[in-house]
Design a protein around this motif. Structure first.
Motif, short mmCIF file in Angstrom:
data_model
loop_
_atom_site.label_atom_id
_atom_site.label_comp_id
_atom_site.label_asym_id
_atom_site.label_seq_id
_atom_site.Cartn_x
_atom_site.Cartn_y
_atom_site.Cartn_z
N ALA A 1 29.93 -27.86 67.64
CA ALA A 1 29.73 -28.08 66.20
C ALA A 1 28.36 -27.61 65.77
O ALA A 1 27.41 -27.52 66.57
CB ALA A 1 29.90 -29.57 65.88
N SER A 2 28.24 -27.32 64.47
CA SER A 2 26.94 -26.99 63.88
C SER A 2 26.42 -28.14 63.04
O SER A 2 25.28 -28.11 62.57
CB SER A 2 27.06 -25.74 63.02
OG SER A 2 27.98 -25.95 61.95
N ARG A 3 27.28 -29.17 62.85
CA ARG A 3 26.90 -30.31 62.01
C ARG A 3 27.63 -31.55 62.51
O ARG A 3 28.79 -31.49 62.91
CB ARG A 3 27.27 -30.04 60.56
CG ARG A 3 27.18 -31.26 59.65
CD ARG A 3 27.79 -30.97 58.28
NE ARG A 3 27.99 -32.19 57.53
CZ ARG A 3 29.08 -32.96 57.63
NH1 ARG A 3 30.07 -32.62 58.45
NH2 ARG A 3 29.19 -34.07 56.91
N MET A 4 26.92 -32.68 62.47
CA MET A 4 27.59 -33.96 62.73
C MET A 4 27.03 -35.00 61.77
O MET A 4 25.86 -34.94 61.37
CB MET A 4 27.43 -34.40 64.18
CG MET A 4 26.02 -34.72 64.62
SD MET A 4 26.00 -35.31 66.34
CE MET A 4 24.23 -35.42 66.64
N ALA A 5 27.89 -35.93 61.40
CA ALA A 5 27.50 -36.97 60.44
C ALA A 5 27.97 -38.33 60.95
O ALA A 5 29.08 -38.46 61.48
CB ALA A 5 28.12 -36.70 59.07
N VAL A 6 27.13 -39.33 60.79
CA VAL A 6 27.45 -40.69 61.23
C VAL A 6 27.23 -41.64 60.06
O VAL A 6 26.17 -41.61 59.42
CB VAL A 6 26.58 -41.12 62.43
CG1 VAL A 6 26.88 -42.58 62.81
CG2 VAL A 6 26.82 -40.21 63.63
N THR A 7 28.23 -42.47 59.80
CA THR A 7 28.14 -43.47 58.73
C THR A 7 28.34 -44.86 59.32
O THR A 7 29.30 -45.08 60.07
CB THR A 7 29.21 -43.21 57.65
OG1 THR A 7 29.04 -41.89 57.13
CG2 THR A 7 29.09 -44.22 56.52
N LEU A 8 27.45 -45.76 58.97
CA LEU A 8 27.54 -47.15 59.45
C LEU A 8 27.32 -48.05 58.25
O LEU A 8 26.24 -48.09 57.68
CB LEU A 8 26.48 -47.41 60.52
CG LEU A 8 26.39 -48.84 61.05
CD1 LEU A 8 27.60 -49.16 61.92
CD2 LEU A 8 25.11 -49.05 61.85
N ARG A 9 28.39 -48.78 57.87
CA ARG A 9 28.30 -49.62 56.68
C ARG A 9 29.05 -50.94 56.88
O ARG A 9 30.11 -50.95 57.51
CB ARG A 9 28.89 -48.91 55.46
CG ARG A 9 27.98 -47.82 54.91
CD ARG A 9 28.51 -47.27 53.59
NE ARG A 9 27.52 -46.41 52.97
CZ ARG A 9 26.55 -46.85 52.20
NH1 ARG A 9 26.43 -48.14 51.97
NH2 ARG A 9 25.68 -46.01 51.66
N PRO A 10 28.52 -52.03 56.32
CA PRO A 10 29.28 -53.29 56.35
C PRO A 10 30.38 -53.26 55.30
O PRO A 10 30.20 -52.71 54.21
CB PRO A 10 28.22 -54.34 56.00
CG PRO A 10 27.20 -53.61 55.20
CD PRO A 10 27.18 -52.19 55.71
N ILE A 11 31.54 -53.80 55.63
CA ILE A 11 32.62 -53.97 54.68
C ILE A 11 32.99 -55.45 54.66
O ILE A 11 32.34 -56.26 55.31
CB ILE A 11 33.84 -53.10 55.03
CG1 ILE A 11 34.34 -53.41 56.45
CG2 ILE A 11 33.50 -51.61 54.91
CD1 ILE A 11 35.59 -52.66 56.84
#
Length: 399
Positions: A321-331
C-alpha cells in the motif's frame, strides 16, 4: 322283551341325528358372518400395524444415519430421503425431496403433483429447509388428501430431525474449525515468541554489546593518553554512543510494550505507533484517534492496541500500500476500530480459512482477539482496491 328294549334304544338316534343336522343347518350362516367380521377386523389391524412399523423403521433408520459424524452431510441427507417412500402407505407411487441451504436431494422420480405433503423447518442459525412427499398417481382420500394423519406426524418428525441434525453438524464443524485455529495460532504464537527472543538476542549482542565494547575502547584510550584533544574526541564519541544506545533500548522496550499505553492511554499509543511505522515504511498515514472514556478493562485496552499492531504489520508486509488509515472512536456500546489501506487486496473467505500459511494467521489472530471479548469483526477487501478491517470491542460493565 329284549328286542323291544333294543328298539327303544335305537329309535331316538335318527331323531337326534336329524335334530343335530337341522340345528347345524340353522347355525351355519351366523358363524360364517362372524368369522368374516373377525377376519376383516384382524386384517385392518394388521394393515395398521404394518403401516406403523414402516413409519417407526423409517424414524429409527434416520436416527441411525444422523449419528454418523464422519459421512458428509449431503450423503446423509440423500440417504434419509431414500428412506421416505417405503414408509408411506403407497410406496409404489411415492417420491420425496429435501431442500436446504440451496441444496436439493430428490428421489429419482420426484416431480410435483396434485397430491403433495410438505413440512418446512428452520435451523437456529437461520437456514431454511423443506421436506416434500408426493404421490405420482391418485389414491383414496384420507385425513390429509390421500395421506394418513400418522404420515403428517412422520413428515413433521423427519423435518424436525433434519433441523436438529444440521444444527449439530454445523456446531461440530465450527468447533473443529475453532480447534484447528487455536492449534495454528498456538504454533504461530510459539514461532513469534522465538522470533522475538532471537531478535532481542541479536539486538543485545550486535547493537548494545557492540556499543558497550566501543565505550570500553574509548575509556581505555582516555585512560592511556594524556592528550586532551584525543580525550575530548573519545569522550564526545562515547556520549554519542550512549545517546544512540539509550534510544535503541527505548525502541526495543516500546516494541515489546509501549509505556505510553499505560501513561497516556490507548489513543496516544495508537497515534504514536501508526505514525512511527508509517515513517519507517515510507507510506502516508492518517490517524483519527480519540481518547476512550472509562469502560474498557486493561486487557481490552491491550487487545485494541495489539489489533492495531497486527493490522498495521499485515499492511506493511503484504498489502503493498501507499496509504493506510486508522480510526479509533468510542461508540454507544464500545470502541470502534477501523484499519484501511489502498493495497492489492485479497479474498477474505480464503484468508480466514485455517491454513498453514503464516500470512493468514495474522487476521485469524485479530479475529480471535475480538471474539475473546465478545466483540464484532468485519473485513471487506477487493483485489487491487484495498482492504478495510472493522472491529468493535464492547465496554466492560464491571469497569
Amino acid at each position: 322283551m329284549n328286542s323291544s328294549k333294543r328298539r327303544s334304544k335305537r329309535l331316538p338316534r335318527p331323531v337326534e341325528r336329524g335334530a343335530r343336522s337341522a340345528a347345524g343347518a340353522g347355525l351355519k350362516k351366523p358363524r360364517t358372518e362372524k368369522a368374516e367380521t373377525i377376519h376383516s377386523t384382524r386384517g385392518g389391524v394388521a394393515h395398521l400395524l404394518v403401516e406403523r412399523v414402516k413409519e417407526l423403521s423409517a424414524l429409527h433408520r434416520t436416527v441411525r444415519l444422523m449419528q454418523d459424524n464422519v459421512k458428509p452431510v449431503s450423503s446423509v441427507l440423500r440417504e434419509i430421503v431414500s428412506l421416505i417412500p417405503p414408509a408411506w402407505q403407497y410406496p409404489e407411487v411415492t417420491e420425496a425431496c429435501l431442500t436446504v441451504d440451496g441444496m436439493r436431494f430428490p428421489t429419482a422420480g420426484f416431480r410435483r403433483t396434485a397430491w403433495i405433503q410438505r413440512a418446512d423447518f428452520t435451523t437456529p442459525d437461520g437456514r431454511r429447509g423443506k421436506l416434500e412427499v408426493v404421490y405420482r398417481a391418485k389414491r383414496p382420500p384420507e385425513s390429509e388428501g390421500p395421506f394418513l394423519a400418522e404420515e403428517r406426524d412422520l413428515i413433521n418428525s423427519l423435518a424436525d430431525s433434519c433441523a436438529s441434525y444440521l444444527t449439530r453438524r454445523r456446531a461440530e464443524e465450527e468447533l473443529l474449525v475453532a480447534h484447528e485455529r487455536l492449534q495454528a495460532l498456538s504454533k504461530q504464537s510459539m514461532r513469534l515468541q522465538e522470533q522475538e527472543r532471537r531478535q532481542l538476542a541479536l539486538d543485545l549482542h550486535d547493537e548494545i554489546g557492540q556499543a558497550f565494547t566501543t565505550l570500553k575502547v574509548n575509556l581505555q584510550a582516555i585512560q592511556r593518553t594524556t592528550d586532551s584533544t584525543r580525550q575530548t574526541a573519545s569522550l564526545n564519541d562515547s556520549f554519542m554512543i550512549i545517546d544512540q544506545t539509550v534510544a535503541r533500548v527505548r525502541d526495543m522496550a516500546l516494541d515489546l510494550r509501549p509505556s505510553m499505553l499505560d501513561d497516556f492511554g490507548l489513543a496516544s499509543a495508537v497515534r504514536w505507533y501508526v505514525g512511527k511505522q508509517g515513517e519507517r515504511a515510507g507510506i502516508r498515514t492518517e490517524v483519527d484517534s480519540v481518547a476512550i472514556p472509562r469502560g474498557l478493562s486493561p486487557d481490552a485496552l491491550v487487545a485494541c492496541f495489539r489489533i492495531v499492531q497486527e493490522g498495521v504489520t499485515n499492511i506493511l508486509r503484504h498489502a503493498k500500500a501507499s496509504r493506510m488509515a486508522v480510526t479509533l472512536r468510542p461508540i454507544k456500546k464500545g470502541v470502534k476500530l477501523v484499519i484501511e489501506d489502498d493495497g492489492i487486496g485479497f479474498s477474505p473467505n480464503e484468508v480466514l480459512r485455517v491454513s498453514g500459511e503464516r500470512s493468514h494467521l495474522g487476521l485469524i489472530g485479530i479475529q480471535e482477539r475480538i471474539r475473546a471479548f465478545n466483540g464484532q469483526f468485519e473485513i471487506s477487501s477487493e483485489k487491487r482496491k484495498g482492504t478495510k478491517l472493522s472491529a468493535m470491542i464492547p465496554f466492560d460493565e464491571a469497569v
